[in-house]
Design a protein around this motif. Structure first.
Motif, mmCIF file in Angstrom:
data_model
loop_
_atom_site.group_PDB
_atom_site.id
_atom_site.type_symbol
_atom_site.label_atom_id
_atom_site.label_comp_id
_atom_site.label_asym_id
_atom_site.label_seq_id
_atom_site.Cartn_x
_atom_site.Cartn_y
_atom_site.Cartn_z
ATOM 1 N N GLY A 294 -36.701 12.658 7.494
ATOM 2 C CA GLY A 294 -36.933 12.206 8.863
ATOM 3 C C GLY A 294 -36.517 10.758 9.052
ATOM 4 O O GLY A 294 -37.217 9.969 9.700
ATOM 5 N N ALA A 295 -35.370 10.377 8.486
ATOM 6 C CA ALA A 295 -34.939 8.982 8.486
ATOM 7 C C ALA A 295 -34.692 8.460 9.899
ATOM 8 O O ALA A 295 -34.222 9.182 10.783
ATOM 9 N N LYS A 296 -35.023 7.182 10.082
ATOM 10 C CA LYS A 296 -34.786 6.497 11.347
ATOM 11 C C LYS A 296 -34.101 5.163 11.076
ATOM 12 O O LYS A 296 -34.187 4.619 9.976
ATOM 13 N N ALA A 297 -33.409 4.653 12.099
ATOM 14 C CA ALA A 297 -32.765 3.346 11.960
ATOM 15 C C ALA A 297 -33.810 2.309 11.566
ATOM 16 O O ALA A 297 -34.915 2.279 12.109
ATOM 17 N N GLY A 298 -33.446 1.476 10.602
ATOM 18 C CA GLY A 298 -34.373 0.458 10.107
ATOM 19 C C GLY A 298 -35.006 0.826 8.785
ATOM 20 O O GLY A 298 -35.474 -0.052 8.055
ATOM 21 N N ASP A 299 -35.060 2.135 8.457
ATOM 22 C CA ASP A 299 -35.526 2.537 7.127
ATOM 23 C C ASP A 299 -34.532 2.018 6.091
ATOM 24 O O ASP A 299 -33.405 1.622 6.421
ATOM 25 N N ARG A 300 -34.920 2.065 4.829
ATOM 26 C CA ARG A 300 -34.055 1.540 3.770
ATOM 27 C C ARG A 300 -33.862 2.587 2.681
ATOM 28 O O ARG A 300 -34.805 3.263 2.265
ATOM 29 N N VAL A 301 -32.602 2.731 2.247
ATOM 30 C CA VAL A 301 -32.276 3.601 1.123
ATOM 31 C C VAL A 301 -32.382 2.781 -0.159
ATOM 32 O O VAL A 301 -31.734 1.734 -0.291
ATOM 33 N N VAL A 302 -33.237 3.238 -1.061
ATOM 34 C CA VAL A 302 -33.436 2.570 -2.349
ATOM 35 C C VAL A 302 -32.562 3.271 -3.386
ATOM 36 O O VAL A 302 -32.598 4.498 -3.509
ATOM 37 N N ILE A 303 -31.764 2.493 -4.129
ATOM 38 C CA ILE A 303 -30.845 3.057 -5.112
ATOM 39 C C ILE A 303 -31.272 2.576 -6.496
ATOM 40 O O ILE A 303 -31.387 1.376 -6.738
ATOM 41 N N GLU A 304 -31.518 3.535 -7.394
ATOM 42 C CA GLU A 304 -31.946 3.226 -8.752
ATOM 43 C C GLU A 304 -30.958 3.799 -9.761
ATOM 44 O O GLU A 304 -30.458 4.909 -9.580
ATOM 45 N N GLU A 305 -30.704 3.054 -10.817
ATOM 46 C CA GLU A 305 -29.939 3.576 -11.946
ATOM 47 C C GLU A 305 -30.942 4.157 -12.938
ATOM 48 O O GLU A 305 -31.825 3.451 -13.418
ATOM 49 N N ILE A 306 -30.822 5.464 -13.240
ATOM 50 C CA ILE A 306 -31.787 6.108 -14.139
ATOM 51 C C ILE A 306 -31.157 6.509 -15.470
ATOM 52 O O ILE A 306 -31.869 6.882 -16.402
ATOM 53 N N ALA A 307 -29.836 6.431 -15.559
ATOM 54 C CA ALA A 307 -29.101 6.692 -16.798
ATOM 55 C C ALA A 307 -27.670 6.226 -16.551
ATOM 56 O O ALA A 307 -27.285 5.992 -15.404
ATOM 57 N N PRO A 308 -26.871 6.044 -17.597
ATOM 58 C CA PRO A 308 -25.481 5.666 -17.371
ATOM 59 C C PRO A 308 -24.784 6.651 -16.435
ATOM 60 O O PRO A 308 -24.838 7.863 -16.660
ATOM 61 N N TYR A 309 -24.206 6.138 -15.381
ATOM 62 C CA TYR A 309 -23.463 6.919 -14.385
ATOM 63 C C TYR A 309 -24.361 7.892 -13.612
ATOM 64 O O TYR A 309 -23.856 8.785 -12.948
ATOM 65 N N ARG A 310 -25.669 7.698 -13.657
ATOM 66 C CA ARG A 310 -26.584 8.566 -12.917
ATOM 67 C C ARG A 310 -27.548 7.701 -12.114
ATOM 68 O O ARG A 310 -28.157 6.762 -12.655
ATOM 69 N N TYR A 311 -27.687 8.046 -10.814
ATOM 70 C CA TYR A 311 -28.485 7.239 -9.894
ATOM 71 C C TYR A 311 -29.412 8.133 -9.087
ATOM 72 O O TYR A 311 -29.154 9.324 -8.905
ATOM 73 N N ARG A 312 -30.477 7.546 -8.595
ATOM 74 C CA ARG A 312 -31.413 8.235 -7.722
ATOM 75 C C ARG A 312 -31.491 7.473 -6.416
ATOM 76 O O ARG A 312 -31.578 6.234 -6.420
ATOM 77 N N VAL A 313 -31.460 8.186 -5.297
ATOM 78 C CA VAL A 313 -31.643 7.557 -3.993
ATOM 79 C C VAL A 313 -32.936 8.086 -3.379
ATOM 80 O O VAL A 313 -33.271 9.260 -3.515
ATOM 81 N N SER A 314 -33.671 7.213 -2.738
ATOM 82 C CA SER A 314 -34.907 7.582 -2.048
ATOM 83 C C SER A 314 -34.983 6.757 -0.773
ATOM 84 O O SER A 314 -34.177 5.835 -0.563
ATOM 85 N N LEU A 315 -35.935 7.083 0.084
ATOM 86 C CA LEU A 315 -36.041 6.415 1.378
ATOM 87 C C LEU A 315 -37.349 5.636 1.465
ATOM 88 O O LEU A 315 -38.413 6.158 1.133
ATOM 89 N N ARG A 316 -37.254 4.386 1.879
ATOM 90 C CA ARG A 316 -38.447 3.577 2.139
ATOM 91 C C ARG A 316 -38.562 3.357 3.632
ATOM 92 O O ARG A 316 -37.614 2.918 4.280
ATOM 93 N N ARG A 317 -39.707 3.722 4.175
ATOM 94 C CA ARG A 317 -39.910 3.612 5.619
ATOM 95 C C ARG A 317 -39.853 2.171 6.086
ATOM 96 O O ARG A 317 -40.264 1.254 5.382
ATOM 97 N N TYR A 318 -39.377 2.012 7.305
ATOM 98 C CA TYR A 318 -39.345 0.682 7.913
ATOM 99 C C TYR A 318 -40.757 0.109 7.976
ATOM 100 O O TYR A 318 -41.693 0.754 8.439
ATOM 101 N N GLY A 319 -40.936 -1.072 7.436
ATOM 102 C CA GLY A 319 -42.230 -1.747 7.495
ATOM 103 C C GLY A 319 -43.127 -1.442 6.326
ATOM 104 O O GLY A 319 -44.165 -2.094 6.153
ATOM 105 N N SER A 320 -42.769 -0.432 5.479
ATOM 106 C CA SER A 320 -43.626 -0.127 4.329
ATOM 107 C C SER A 320 -43.224 -0.994 3.165
ATOM 108 O O SER A 320 -42.080 -1.436 3.055
ATOM 109 N N GLN A 321 -44.160 -1.236 2.255
ATOM 110 C CA GLN A 321 -43.902 -2.058 1.090
ATOM 111 C C GLN A 321 -44.225 -1.252 -0.157
ATOM 112 O O GLN A 321 -45.338 -0.779 -0.338
ATOM 113 N N GLY A 322 -43.227 -1.098 -1.010
ATOM 114 C CA GLY A 322 -43.439 -0.453 -2.293
ATOM 115 C C GLY A 322 -43.636 1.050 -2.228
ATOM 116 O O GLY A 322 -44.062 1.651 -3.199
#
Length: 325
Positions: A294-322
């Motif tokens: 349910g992404a909205k403008a202002g949310d943030r995509v968090v990009i993590e490296e979890i292994a060589p050449y492998r990444y995870r993307v998740s969504l952080r809501r606008y205004g939320s912390q952590g």
């Protein structure tokens, strides 16, 4: 087994097909093809599996689509919204087999649904089924000393196509008992060659990776344009990806290596990076990623490296912390 045609399917739908939870591929029109085809993951330039197209059903009403969710996996809210109104014709698949490794093919300009596979791709797919993949014609049509039921099961319709390719005669048999998803196997003689089932694509388990602690390489803000066009701006973090995963502006100049992206869907995505636009080149999954959160403008995509050449993307809501979703 010689498969010459491929069907382009976007994420997350191809992932559901490959993991066995989706047997209807919903399209906007009918198809004349029946039989084996390659399953192409949209945007990757590669065949990830094979299946048989056994039937094309009549267009479904919204109520019928909601009632048959288990076959096509399209969520009810997408059906009720009208977002998928024109994709109401079920292409019914059977005998889905995941390749042990994706097979690249040459994508011709303008191909958006069907692809005629090049010889290298045809041979690459066939090689993963071993030398026994060519079916013995006598086993495929045991006409002598066998009843109609023994030959084809309780079959109502049998279609046989014979074509000459070079100096070889090719025979293609399709049968239909009028019952969707009931695949009636042939009864081969004991000496008949069988098609060994390929081993599944070996990747680290998603559940394990989801639990693993990744190294955050950055966050990027979601815009209305990102949501409308199914892309993620990577400019702010682009230099944190491996250089050999960055390609040119089109598929002909794709990078030497792909990244694997875990985005929360049934299957991870393999893609390189478009060095000109600074996007993930494969974008079919991104719209599903935004919708599922349910992404909205202002949310943030968090990009993590979890292994060589492998990444995870998740969504952080606008205004939320952590907190991510």
């Amino acid at each position: 087994m010689r498969i010459t045609k491929g069907l382009i399917i976007a994420d997350p739908w191809i992932g559901y097909i490959l993991d066995g939870t989706k047997s209807w591929e919903m399209r906007s029109s009918r198809a004349s093809h029946r039989g084996w085809l390659g399953l192409i993951r949209k945007g990757t330039g590669a065949v990830y599996g094979v299946a048989r197209l056994i039937e094309v059903g009549a267009p479904l009403s919204p109520a019928e689509m909601i009632a048959t969710f288990g076959h096509h996996r399209i969520p009810e809210h997408m059906i009720r919204s009208g977002e998928v109104a024109k994709w109401n014709t079920p292409w019914k698949l059977a005998d889905v087999r995941r390749l042990s490794r994706p097979v690249p093919y040459r994508h011709k300009s303008g191909a958006v649904t069907w692809v005629e596979l090049d010889d290298a791709a045809i041979d690459g797919v066939a090689s993963q089924f071993g030398a026994g993949a060519t079916v013995n014609p006598e086993a495929a049509m045991p006409l002598v000393g066998a009843s109609r039921h023994d030959r084809f099961g309780s079959v109502d319709t049998v279609n046989v196509e014979v074509s000459e390719r070079g100096r070889k005669l090719h025979i293609d048999i399709d049968w239909d008992d009028g019952k969707p998803h009931v695949v009636l196997p042939l009864k081969p003689s004991p000496s008949a060659a069988t098609i060994p089932a390929p081993q599944p694509l070996t990747l680290p388990a998603t559940t394990t990776l989801q639990a693993a602690t990744g190294r955050v390489i950055g966050e990027v803000e979601v815009t209305e344009g990102n949501i409308a066009n199914s892309h993620i701006y990577l400019r702010a973090v682009f230099d944190r990806f491996p250089a050999d995963t960055i390609g040119g502006s089109n598929k002909a100049t794709r990078a030497k290596r792909d990244l694997t992206i875990d985005w929360g869907g049934a299957e991870p995505v393999q893609t390189d990076l478009d060095g000109e636009k600074r996007f993930f080149r494969a974008r079919g999954w991104i719209g599903a990623f935004y919708r599922s959160h349910g992404a909205k403008a202002g949310d943030r995509v968090v990009i993590e490296e979890i292994a060589p050449y492998r990444y995870r993307v998740s969504l952080r809501r606008y205004g939320s912390q952590g907190r991510t979703s």
